[in-house]
Design a protein around this motif. Structure first.
Motif, mmCIF file in Angstrom:
data_model
loop_
_atom_site.group_PDB
_atom_site.id
_atom_site.type_symbol
_atom_site.label_atom_id
_atom_site.label_comp_id
_atom_site.label_asym_id
_atom_site.label_seq_id
_atom_site.Cartn_x
_atom_site.Cartn_y
_atom_site.Cartn_z
ATOM 1 N N ASN A 265 55.835 34.256 37.466
ATOM 2 C CA ASN A 265 55.060 33.460 36.528
ATOM 3 C C ASN A 265 55.672 32.113 36.181
ATOM 4 O O ASN A 265 55.110 31.370 35.392
ATOM 5 N N ASP B 157 48.895 31.841 34.965
ATOM 6 C CA ASP B 157 49.938 31.706 35.983
ATOM 7 C C ASP B 157 49.857 30.357 36.679
ATOM 8 O O ASP B 157 50.879 29.727 36.977
ATOM 9 N N LYS C 197 44.700 35.874 33.425
ATOM 10 C CA LYS C 197 46.105 35.855 33.847
ATOM 11 C C LYS C 197 46.304 34.894 35.016
ATOM 12 O O LYS C 197 47.318 34.198 35.093
#
Length: 321
Positions: free
Chosen positions: A252, A277, A273
């Motif tokens: 990440n 990221d 997500k």
């Protein structure tokens, strides 16, 4: 991977493949074609006239006298590989910022008329969130579905969503316009070494390429360079972490404790997500390459979270000034 048949057909079993590597990120693409030139039996057979595409940018001085500088060299070399697949290497000194697609078209047209090429392979590098010690993964982009199928069967994953900036990508667009097949083999390089030559990425790309083409090439001469670069990037990473209190996560990117509230707020605003990221990747790149900040700003605006990340964005300029 020896069953790979890119560039061949029932009509032309021996059509040469054009292999191109323009100077770019980490010097990777250029290093690939130059390593092929040095490691295989190659000969210079033609050159593209640089006059329509480049202007003089310097002068030379010898014993106090001024002389006109040189335009970049744009050389074609012929290679006959062990697999009897003829390769035409295009080895340019530099890229052009003025109408690069016109130059790409000129390269393709010259290679078609002079050598009868029907397919093109290029190399490229992109910045990625990986540790200096990790082996880069080679991925591909291609102009046609069938070549993509063959590459996937050979165990090479596709790029899912990425930009290839400059002529290593644009030359495939020029090839596609003229009805040719094209492939770009792409390797990630760590953000810790974006502006240093990256022999590890070169080795990864060439191992993949040579396997596809059934070519034997020795890479032992790169081992010392790779070890030295790994140590340099690891030292930079460790020094950065110790001084700033930031930690590096290979999945990440940078995660600071104070970013927790930002991430929670971003999730509340509906960011996935994957989007989070990708934002971390943008921040990681901009941390070391100021030219990436406009792209980061555009992405923050697109997602509607610039105000949320404004302080962190402005900190980039304080860090880089």
């Amino acid at each position: 991977m020896s069953d790979f048949s890119f560039g061949t057909s029932s009509k032309s079993k021996s059509a040469p493949i054009l292999v191109v590597g323009w100077p770019g990120l980490g010097g990777v693409a250029s290093s690939c074609v130059r390593t092929l030139s040095q490691g295989l039996q190659s000969e210079s057979v033609s050159a593209l006239n640089p006059d329509p595409h480049f202007e003089l940018e310097d002068i030379q001085i010898k014993n106090g006298l001024i002389f006109q500088g040189n335009l970049p060299k744009l050389i074609f070399q012929r290679v006959r590989s062990a697999s009897n697949q003829e390769l035409i290497l295009f080895i340019p000194d530099t890229q052009t910022m003025d109408k690069p697609l016109d130059l790409a078209r000129a390269v393709i047209r010259t290679a078609m008329s002079t050598f009868g090429i029907q397919s093109v392979i290029t190399f490229a590098a992109i910045s990625g969130v990986l540790e200096p010690e990790e082996e880069p993964i080679v991925r591909f982009g291609t102009t046609d579905f069938h070549s993509g199928e063959e590459l996937a069967k050979a165990g090479i994953p596709p790029l899912r969503s990425e930009r290839i900036v400059g002529l290593n990508g644009l030359i495939l667009l020029a090839a596609q316009e003229l009805g040719l097949k094209g492939i770009c083999l792409v390797s990630e390089i760590p953000v810790w070494g974006l502006h240093s030559p990256n022999p590890k990425a070169t080795r990864s790309l060439l191992k993949t390429f040579c396997s596809l083409m059934s070519i034997r090439l020795n890479f032992d001469h790169l081992n010392g360079q790779i070890l030295a670069l790994e140590e340099k990037m690891a030292a930079l990473r460790d020094a950065f972490s110790n001084e700033s209190g930031e930690s590096w996560d290979s999945d990440n990117g940078f995660h600071l404790e104070q970013e927790g509230k930002e991430i929670e707020s971003a999730i509340e605003r509906g960011l996935s997500k994957v989007e989070l990221d990708e934002l971390e990747n943008f921040f990681s790149r901009a941390k070391f390459d100021r030219s990436q900040t406009p792209l980061l700003k555009a992405e923050l605006d697109r997602l509607g979270v610039f105000k949320l990340y404004e302080d962190r964005f402005l900190d980039l300029f304080r860090d880089l000034s």
